[in-house]
Design a protein around this motif. Structure first.
Motif, short mmCIF file in Angstrom:
data_model
loop_
_atom_site.label_atom_id
_atom_site.label_comp_id
_atom_site.label_asym_id
_atom_site.label_seq_id
_atom_site.Cartn_x
_atom_site.Cartn_y
_atom_site.Cartn_z
N SER A 175 0.81 -1.22 0.00
CA SER A 175 0.00 0.00 0.00
C SER A 175 0.85 1.27 0.00
O SER A 175 0.36 2.34 -0.36
N HIS A 176 2.10 1.15 0.39
CA HIS A 176 2.99 2.31 0.42
C HIS A 176 3.59 2.61 -0.95
O HIS A 176 4.27 3.63 -1.12
N PHE A 177 3.34 1.73 -1.92
CA PHE A 177 3.97 1.89 -3.24
C PHE A 177 2.99 1.58 -4.37
O PHE A 177 3.42 1.24 -5.47
N ASP A 178 1.69 1.71 -4.12
CA ASP A 178 0.72 1.28 -5.14
C ASP A 178 0.28 2.40 -6.08
O ASP A 178 -0.56 2.19 -6.94
N SER A 179 0.86 3.59 -5.92
CA SER A 179 0.54 4.71 -6.79
C SER A 179 1.63 5.77 -6.68
O SER A 179 2.48 5.70 -5.76
N GLU A 180 1.62 6.72 -7.57
CA GLU A 180 2.56 7.83 -7.50
C GLU A 180 2.41 8.56 -6.16
O GLU A 180 3.41 8.88 -5.50
N GLU A 181 1.18 8.79 -5.77
CA GLU A 181 0.92 9.54 -4.54
C GLU A 181 1.44 8.79 -3.31
O GLU A 181 2.06 9.39 -2.42
N SER A 182 1.19 7.50 -3.25
CA SER A 182 1.63 6.74 -2.08
C SER A 182 3.15 6.63 -2.03
O SER A 182 3.74 6.70 -0.95
N ALA A 183 3.80 6.47 -3.17
CA ALA A 183 5.25 6.40 -3.19
C ALA A 183 5.88 7.71 -2.72
O ALA A 183 6.86 7.72 -1.95
N VAL A 184 5.31 8.82 -3.16
CA VAL A 184 5.81 10.14 -2.74
C VAL A 184 5.56 10.36 -1.25
O VAL A 184 6.45 10.85 -0.52
N GLU A 185 4.37 9.99 -0.78
CA GLU A 185 4.07 10.12 0.65
C GLU A 185 5.02 9.27 1.49
O GLU A 185 5.50 9.70 2.55
N THR A 186 5.30 8.06 1.02
CA THR A 186 6.24 7.18 1.73
C THR A 186 7.62 7.81 1.79
O THR A 186 8.30 7.76 2.84
N ALA A 187 8.05 8.41 0.70
CA ALA A 187 9.35 9.08 0.67
C ALA A 187 9.41 10.17 1.73
O ALA A 187 10.41 10.29 2.47
N HIS A 188 8.37 10.97 1.82
CA HIS A 188 8.35 12.07 2.79
C HIS A 188 8.33 11.56 4.23
O HIS A 188 9.03 12.10 5.10
N ARG A 189 7.54 10.51 4.49
CA ARG A 189 7.49 9.95 5.85
C ARG A 189 8.84 9.38 6.27
O ARG A 189 9.29 9.57 7.41
N LEU A 190 9.50 8.69 5.35
CA LEU A 190 10.80 8.12 5.69
C LEU A 190 11.86 9.20 5.83
O LEU A 190 12.75 9.10 6.69
N ASP A 191 11.79 10.24 5.01
CA ASP A 191 12.74 11.35 5.17
C ASP A 191 12.56 12.03 6.53
O ASP A 191 13.54 12.38 7.19
N ASP A 192 11.31 12.21 6.92
CA ASP A 192 11.05 12.81 8.24
C ASP A 192 11.60 11.92 9.35
O ASP A 192 12.22 12.41 10.31
N LEU A 193 11.38 10.62 9.22
CA LEU A 193 11.90 9.70 10.23
C LEU A 193 13.42 9.71 10.23
O LEU A 193 14.05 9.67 11.30
N ALA A 194 14.03 9.77 9.06
CA ALA A 194 15.50 9.81 8.98
C ALA A 194 16.06 11.02 9.71
O ALA A 194 17.12 10.94 10.35
N GLU A 195 15.36 12.14 9.64
CA GLU A 195 15.81 13.34 10.35
C GLU A 195 15.78 13.11 11.86
O GLU A 195 16.70 13.50 12.57
N ARG A 196 14.71 12.48 12.35
CA ARG A 196 14.60 12.20 13.78
C ARG A 196 15.67 11.20 14.23
O ARG A 196 16.24 11.34 15.31
#
Length: 243
Positions: free
Chosen positions: A94-115
């Motif tokens: 579900s994290h990679f089933d569309s352009e929108e979900s892939a982009v959202e996943t990228a942002h969530r992981l980038d935010d987590l990487a910062e923390r």
């Protein structure tokens, strides 16, 4: 100098304590290990077992939910065993089933990487094959890496299982793959190194050329974990010592 390690998930069927598993790995040619949890072991005991076995730590797989809930605590736990590189091992389709979900996943992981970085560690993402679903004129993985600055622990076996070229992806991710999983697959199923469809020599050579610090062996379901450990150590050493 690139070093070699085994993802300890490969040995989960062995009925041994984590300390005993580390001692077993220490008897092989592997330089280190990648953790898949600590099995409630005391970090001080794990650190002692690593020292005794003369093993380094490539990293640790930690579920996304656990990391997101309290990254500082997770980082501190793994710091006690000399581990400063954490990896999200899996996010479902579900994290990679569309352009929108892939982009959202990228942002969530980038935010987590910062923390995670604020707490003193580095974050990567480990792929399977479902990230390579086609979404328009590119794959979800392409959309993800274009949107994210996150490092990737590229699993070459799962890339090949989806019909993509792992060496090309390694080139595209140059400087972003400190850890590379050298997994072999045949018709999409993990097999022992050399028994599958993946050009392991090309993958190992390319991984080293683009800056991989660790080549990590993983077999998701070996028939004989002890034999797989020994074969994986021997083969990975050969691959890493290629001129």
């Amino acid at each position: 100098m690139t070093r070699t390690a085994i993802q300890l998930y490969s040995l989960r069927e062995l009925d041994e304590s984590l300390s005993d598993l580390l001692a077993r790995v220490g008897e092989t040619e592997f330089d280190g290990v990648e953790f898949a949890g600590l099995d409630d072991a005391n970090p001080a005991d794990v650190a002692d077992a690593l020292d005794t076995a003369e093993l380094g730590v490539a990293g640790a797989h930690v579920p996304f939910e656990e990391l997101e809930a309290n990254p500082a605590d997770v980082v501190e736990t793994y710091r006690k065993i000399g581990c400063h590189r954490l990896v999200v091992p899996y996010l479902d389709e579900s994290h990679f089933d569309s352009e929108e979900s892939a982009v959202e996943t990228a942002h969530r992981l980038d935010d987590l990487a910062e923390r995670v970085a604020e707490a003193g560690a580095e974050l990567s993402y480990h792929n399977h094959d479902h990230e390579f679903v086609e979404i328009g004129d590119r794959t979800a993985f392409d959309a993800f890496i274009a949107e994210s600055d996150l490092n990737v622990e590229l699993d070459v076996g799962w890339v090949a299982a989806r019909g993509c070229d792992p060496t090309s992806l390694l080139d595209c991710l140059s400087g972003r793959t400190p850890l590379v999983h050298l997994k072999d697959t045949a018709d999409g199923v993990p097999v022992e190194l050399g028994d599958g469809d993946v050009d392991m020599e090309a993958c190992a050579d390319t991984a080293r050329s683009v800056g991989a610090e660790w080549l990590v062996y993983e077999h998701d379901s070996p028939d004989d974990p002890e034999a797989s450990l020994l074969h994986g150590a021997e083969r990975l050493t050969e691959l890493n010592e290629r001129p």
